[in-house]
Design a protein around this motif. Structure first.
Motif, PDB file in Angstrom:
ATOM      1  N   CYS A 152      17.173 -22.281  63.219  1.00 24.34           N
ATOM      2  CA  CYS A 152      17.427 -21.991  61.805  1.00 24.34           C
ATOM      3  C   CYS A 152      16.277 -22.581  61.003  1.00 24.34           C
ATOM      4  O   CYS A 152      15.978 -23.769  61.114  1.00 24.34           O
TER       5      CYS A 152
ATOM      6  N   CYS B 122      17.341 -25.523  58.734  1.00 27.71           N
ATOM      7  CA  CYS B 122      17.636 -26.745  59.496  1.00 27.71           C
ATOM      8  C   CYS B 122      16.322 -27.409  59.908  1.00 27.71           C
ATOM      9  O   CYS B 122      16.171 -28.625  59.786  1.00 27.71           O
TER      10      CYS B 122
ATOM     11  N   CYS C  82      23.168 -19.472  61.468  1.00 27.10           N
ATOM     12  CA  CYS C  82      23.478 -20.896  61.287  1.00 27.10           C
ATOM     13  C   CYS C  82      24.660 -20.994  60.323  1.00 27.10           C
ATOM     14  O   CYS C  82      24.536 -20.572  59.171  1.00 27.10           O
TER      15      CYS C  82
ATOM     16  N   HIS D 221      23.841 -22.900  56.924  1.00 31.71           N
ATOM     17  CA  HIS D 221      22.977 -22.289  55.908  1.00 31.71           C
ATOM     18  C   HIS D 221      23.198 -20.794  55.726  1.00 31.71           C
ATOM     19  O   HIS D 221      22.519 -20.174  54.910  1.00 31.71           O
TER      20      HIS D 221
HETATM   21 ZN   LIG Z   1      20.679 -24.132  59.345  1.00 33.15          ZN
END
Ligand SMILES: [Zn+2]
Length: 402
Positions: free
Chosen positions: A135, A138, A157, A160
């Motif tokens: 991600c 991330c 993800c 998010h």
């Molecule tokens: Zn993420």
């Protein structure tokens, strides 16, 4: 002998972080590379990221637990081997691995409709070539790489709500995303819902489905079954062909992800794997909103709660004889279950394969060594030989993630 020294610096692993990622972060706190930490501090030869994350030597994991003060199960859960038997039956391929994992359940199609393949060296979710996937958001906040990003198990993800993307390089030093940042395709709500369930399975050990919660082990196999049904050769669909076509139309991808010949999901390109995950998400959504009628024996797990009747305020009438006949009573259902169980137990006494299936099924509910011991005791009381246990990996407790 003096116990090995506890390392003063050891960053806490993130939830579901991979061993190679945690080791790299730990080494960097000493200004080292992870292979230097392995060699200088532990006297261990260099291991590739793939070796570290799959099934590293047990003594190395024990040593890392001692050096960092982490629980052994927490260290094991950073490797794929730590996820046997929940995500994998075993990491040793066997000729019937595919059948055992993918054909015990059925969702879209009646059982036994699909052809049983025996791909060589097949393991669920694992491919020989390691794909770097993550991600973007991330990884912008730190170089922590999750173990499950390596597997085509989720396409987004949950934190998010953005797609996982493939990249080259090492996030700590250099990363090159394979698609531009603004090239994100829309994320369907059904896919977000699917990935949220998979994430719940990984982090809590169970998944809340419309009518009940199921063990993570059942969820991973249910999802893999659905992916198999959605890519099974067209000739196998029979009367369900139009229904399966509707699923593909609903998610907007070509029928069977445009596969010309059958291949296990694990060996497909990530682009096709994403299409299949989106089709699985669409199928689940359609089953839950009752727009798709399915024939599999495990489909009831996805069925919605029965709708409450809309009343005009008058009390419900008592059930007539005809109404009672439509639905079996709980006693009748229970009789059916016990009859089936008696048949299974009788067969398991003489057939080790059936005994193993029965044991695997029963141990989904066993979350501790004590309950697994209790299960073995029950099998002994029922006079079902447990010879197959000596040929399979001993059961470890559920990996412990935050
Ligand atoms: Zn993420």
């Amino acid at each position: 002998m003096r116990p090995p020294e506890r390392w003063p610096l050891h960053p806490a692993p993130a939830a579901t972080e991979s061993l190679s990622s945690w080791l790299r972060r730990t080494a960097s706190s000493y200004g080292m590379y992870s292979h230097q930490l392995l060699e200088h501090a532990l006297g261990h030869r260099e291991l590739s990221d793939a070796e570290l994350d799959l099934d590293p030597p047990r003594h190395l994991l024990d040593e890392l637990a001692i050096r960092t003060g982490l629980d052994q199960h927490r260290v094991q859960a950073m490797t794929m081997a730590g996820w046997v038997p929940w995500l994998f039956d075993s990491l040793t391929p066997a000729p019937d691995t595919y059948e055992t994992y993918v054909h015990q359940l059925s969702v879209l199609l009646p059982p036994a409709r699909r052809q049983i393949y025996t791909p060589r060296k097949w393991q669920p979710w694992l491919a020989e070539i390691r794909v770097l996937r993550g991600c973007r958001e991330c990884l912008e906040s730190g170089p922590t790489i999750l173990l499950f990003w390596q597997l085509p198990l989720m396409a987004s993800c949950p934190a998010h709500r953005r797609r996982l993307e493939t990249y080259e390089g090492h996030p700590a030093d250099y990363i090159k995303w394979e698609t531009p940042a603004d090239d994100q395709r829309e994320l369907p709500e059904s896919l977000i819902a699917l990935d949220r369930r998979t994430w719940q399975a990984i982090t809590t050990g169970s998944v809340d489905l419309p009518r009940r919660s199921v063990h993570a082990g059942v969820w991973f196999r249910l999802l893999r079954t659905l992916l198999d049904e959605l890519s099974t050769p067209q000739g196998r669909y029979g009367r369900q062909l139009e229904d399966v076509r509707r699923v593909w139309d609903h998610c907007g991808h070509p029928f069977r992800a445009d596969l010309h010949s059958w291949q296990p999901f694990e060996t497909l390109h990530w682009a096709r794997q994403q299409q299949l995950l989106e089709a699985a998400a669409a199928a689940m959504e359609m089953i839950e909103d009752r727009s798709l009628i399915v024939r599999g024996t495990s489909a009831h797990l996805l069925h919605p709660e029965p709708k409450a009747p809309i009343t005009d305020g008058t009390p419900p009438r008592s059930l007539t004889g005809a109404d009672v006949q439509k639905q079996p009573t709980l006693d009748e259902l229970w009789n059916q279950v016990t009859t089936i169980l008696d048949t299974c137990i009788a067969a398991a006494k003489t057939d080790p394969v059936i005994a193993k299936h029965l044991f695997d099924f029963a141990r989904y509910g066993c979350r501790s060594e004590e309950s697994a011991r209790g299960l073995r005791g029950t099998f002994a009381e029922l006079q079902i030989p447990l010879d197959f246990l000596s040929q399979t990996k001993e059961m470890d407790p559920l990996p412990d993630v935050e």
